[in-house]
Motif scaffolding. Structure first.
Motif, mmCIF file in Angstrom:
data_model
loop_
_atom_site.group_PDB
_atom_site.id
_atom_site.type_symbol
_atom_site.label_atom_id
_atom_site.label_comp_id
_atom_site.label_asym_id
_atom_site.label_seq_id
_atom_site.Cartn_x
_atom_site.Cartn_y
_atom_site.Cartn_z
ATOM 1 N N GLU A 164 4.527 3.417 -3.034
ATOM 2 C CA GLU A 164 5.311 1.665 -2.285
ATOM 3 C C GLU A 164 6.587 1.607 -2.308
ATOM 4 O O GLU A 164 7.198 0.305 -2.423
ATOM 5 C CB GLU A 164 4.699 1.186 -3.544
ATOM 6 C CG GLU A 164 2.248 1.345 -3.669
ATOM 7 C CD GLU A 164 1.997 0.651 -1.710
ATOM 8 O OE1 GLU A 164 2.707 -0.406 -1.751
ATOM 9 O OE2 GLU A 164 1.226 1.154 -2.233
ATOM 10 N N PHE B 7 1.169 -0.439 -15.366
ATOM 11 C CA PHE B 7 0.862 -0.639 -14.071
ATOM 12 C C PHE B 7 0.133 -2.049 -13.267
ATOM 13 O O PHE B 7 0.375 -2.799 -12.720
ATOM 14 C CB PHE B 7 0.012 1.050 -13.478
ATOM 15 C CG PHE B 7 0.881 1.957 -13.013
ATOM 16 C CD1 PHE B 7 2.062 1.828 -12.276
ATOM 17 C CD2 PHE B 7 1.180 3.157 -13.679
ATOM 18 C CE1 PHE B 7 2.359 2.776 -11.842
ATOM 19 C CE2 PHE B 7 1.854 4.103 -13.927
ATOM 20 C CZ PHE B 7 2.825 3.989 -12.159
ATOM 21 N N ASP B 8 -0.778 -2.350 -14.523
ATOM 22 C CA ASP B 8 -1.461 -3.535 -14.454
ATOM 23 C C ASP B 8 -0.247 -4.860 -14.023
ATOM 24 O O ASP B 8 -0.412 -5.896 -14.098
ATOM 25 C CB ASP B 8 -2.500 -3.905 -15.241
ATOM 26 C CG ASP B 8 -3.529 -2.988 -15.539
ATOM 27 O OD1 ASP B 8 -3.975 -2.166 -14.427
ATOM 28 O OD2 ASP B 8 -4.178 -2.227 -15.975
ATOM 29 N N GLU C 140 2.016 6.429 -7.809
ATOM 30 C CA GLU C 140 1.102 5.247 -6.833
ATOM 31 C C GLU C 140 2.760 4.555 -6.804
ATOM 32 O O GLU C 140 2.898 4.369 -5.543
ATOM 33 C CB GLU C 140 0.202 4.381 -7.248
ATOM 34 C CG GLU C 140 -0.034 2.986 -6.751
ATOM 35 C CD GLU C 140 -0.971 2.329 -7.515
ATOM 36 O OE1 GLU C 140 -1.170 1.458 -6.911
ATOM 37 O OE2 GLU C 140 -1.676 2.670 -8.437
ATOM 38 N N LEU C 141 3.613 4.153 -7.385
ATOM 39 C CA LEU C 141 4.619 3.102 -7.626
ATOM 40 C C LEU C 141 5.648 4.189 -6.332
ATOM 41 O O LEU C 141 6.356 3.307 -5.776
ATOM 42 C CB LEU C 141 4.925 2.896 -8.918
ATOM 43 C CG LEU C 141 6.852 2.783 -8.803
ATOM 44 C CD1 LEU C 141 5.974 1.125 -8.512
ATOM 45 C CD2 LEU C 141 7.072 2.487 -10.192
ATOM 46 N N ARG D 11 1.732 -4.853 -11.479
ATOM 47 C CA ARG D 11 0.988 -4.734 -10.505
ATOM 48 C C ARG D 11 0.757 -6.410 -10.119
ATOM 49 O O ARG D 11 0.500 -7.570 -8.791
ATOM 50 C CB ARG D 11 -0.736 -4.634 -10.517
ATOM 51 C CG ARG D 11 -1.408 -4.383 -8.628
ATOM 52 C CD ARG D 11 -2.506 -3.470 -8.814
ATOM 53 N NE ARG D 11 -2.099 -2.107 -8.844
ATOM 54 C CZ ARG D 11 -2.593 -1.606 -9.852
ATOM 55 N NH1 ARG D 11 -2.786 -2.174 -10.844
ATOM 56 N NH2 ARG D 11 -2.158 -0.035 -9.651
ATOM 57 N N SER D 12 0.500 -6.799 -11.334
ATOM 58 C CA SER D 12 0.382 -8.500 -11.893
ATOM 59 C C SER D 12 1.861 -9.016 -11.664
ATOM 60 O O SER D 12 1.798 -10.327 -10.236
ATOM 61 C CB SER D 12 -0.148 -8.688 -12.970
ATOM 62 O OG SER D 12 -0.497 -10.220 -13.107
ATOM 63 N N LEU E 22 4.261 -8.666 -9.177
ATOM 64 C CA LEU E 22 4.726 -8.195 -8.058
ATOM 65 C C LEU E 22 3.630 -9.132 -6.802
ATOM 66 O O LEU E 22 4.147 -9.873 -6.001
ATOM 67 C CB LEU E 22 4.340 -6.625 -7.435
ATOM 68 C CG LEU E 22 5.421 -5.567 -7.791
ATOM 69 C CD1 LEU E 22 4.301 -4.260 -7.344
ATOM 70 C CD2 LEU E 22 6.562 -6.216 -7.661
ATOM 71 N N GLY E 23 2.712 -8.664 -7.540
ATOM 72 C CA GLY E 23 2.151 -10.149 -6.983
ATOM 73 C C GLY E 23 1.939 -11.314 -7.138
ATOM 74 O O GLY E 23 2.010 -12.634 -5.882
ATOM 75 N N MET F 136 -0.114 -3.356 -5.065
ATOM 76 C CA MET F 136 0.731 -3.375 -4.758
ATOM 77 C C MET F 136 1.332 -3.530 -2.846
ATOM 78 O O MET F 136 1.080 -2.563 -2.376
ATOM 79 C CB MET F 136 2.063 -2.498 -5.135
ATOM 80 C CG MET F 136 1.948 -2.483 -6.807
ATOM 81 S SD MET F 136 3.262 -1.377 -7.792
ATOM 82 C CE MET F 136 2.242 -0.343 -7.765
ATOM 83 N N SER F 137 2.983 -4.589 -2.691
ATOM 84 C CA SER F 137 2.843 -4.529 -1.172
ATOM 85 C C SER F 137 4.325 -4.681 -1.025
ATOM 86 O O SER F 137 5.258 -4.591 -2.666
ATOM 87 C CB SER F 137 1.880 -5.918 -1.211
ATOM 88 O OG SER F 137 2.798 -7.054 -1.360
#
Length: 297
Positions: free
Chosen positions: A144, A79-80, A140-141, A83-84, A86-87, A1-2
């Motif tokens: 970020e 989460f997968d 993790e979230l 993450r996808s 957000l990308g 994640m960014s």
């Protein structure tokens, strides 16, 4: 994640805020606050559908300019999927931020017991088991997140006021700072990005004529900054903050919380927080000053 991408924002694409965090920490209250501010709010949207929601908002030709989405950890692919999503959003140049709400374990337990509802992740166990499982899943979230809000000591109105402060205006600055004084004996603020320890300075508590006063009083502040190393620490740390905040700006971070602590959060930390907040304001940051423990006995 960014972190959010502010350099390649697509004209006409809605601004996006993702609200997540611990169950019982106030996600629904935060969402209602955003709705009252005019945001288009979607509750419990699967992460995989977030890009589609933003795309639909873009097709409204400005009618839906700000979208807030509430997501929680339910679902094995959470989460997968997130993450996808957000990308995909970052690749499209969407301005997005993550707000993470949390509270201490004992507060969350009391809230669930108060409404007589099980924790969504406790299964056949106890409420604390569900809280521990969710906290681990969201670790993790949380790391970020652009903004972490600890709601342990906030009521409904105070949380909504915090959301108002962050999201009411359309011309908000790139970086906003909260400087919070606190007492170590009451625990570290869990939403702090940076922590300053002022316990290396002599404690005005042991000066009878200063004990009843706080670091906001001139006599206490003068005593604190007359101590060896106090002014030098203020100057050096203010210089360090300038470097750090410039880096935060470059990375697109919108909010930073600086926690300034002493033993009880009444004298040294308050005096130092007042001065540091002033320095940040002079450095061009929109700064909020909070004295968390100043009124405690």
């Amino acid at each position: 994640m960014s972190t959010e991408n502010t350099n390649d924002e697509v004209e006409g694409t809605p601004e996006l805020v993702i609200i997540s965090g611990m169950s019982g920490a106030g996600r629904s209250t935060a969402a209602k606050g955003m709705e009252d501010l005019g945001w288009f709010v979607v509750d419990n949207l699967p992460p995989s559908l977030i890009p589609a929601m933003v795309d639909l908002g873009a097709r409204t030709q400005g009618a839906v300019a700000r979208i807030a989405v509430v997501v929680d950890v339910r679902g094995r692919t959470f989460f997968d999927d997130l993450r996808s999503a957000l990308g995909e959003l970052d690749a499209s140049g969407v301005l997005r931020r993550i707000v993470f709400l949390e509270a201490s374990d004992d507060v969350l337990v009391r809230r669930f017991e108060g409404v007589r509802r099980p924790h969504p992740l406790q299964d056949d166990g106890r409420i604390p088991d569900g809280i521990a499982r969710e906290r681990e899943l969201l670790r993790e979230l949380r790391g970020e997140a652009d903004l972490v809000i600890d709601t342990s000591d906030l009521n409904v109105h105070q949380l909504r006021a915090r959301m108002d402060d962050r999201f009411a205006g359309s011309g908000e600055p790139q970086l906003r700072a909260t400087v919070m004084s606190f007492g170590f004996k009451y625990g570290l603020p869990v939403d702090a990005d940076l922590v300053v320890d002022c316990r290396f300075l002599p404690n005005p508590h042991w000066i009878p004529e200063l004990r009843p006063h706080t670091g906001m009083d001139e006599a206490v502040s003068r005593y604190v900054f007359d101590q060896p190393g106090a002014k030098e620490f203020l100057d050096r740390y203010a210089e360090l903050l300038h470097i750090v905040t410039e880096g935060y700006r470059r990375e697109g971070k919108r909010y930073v919380t600086l926690a300034v602590g002493c033993t009880g959060g009444k004298h040294r930390s308050v005096a130092m927080a007042e001065r540091l907040a002033r320095r940040l304001t002079e450095d061009g940051l929109d700064t909020v000053l909070v004295h968390r423990d100043m009124g405690r006995e």
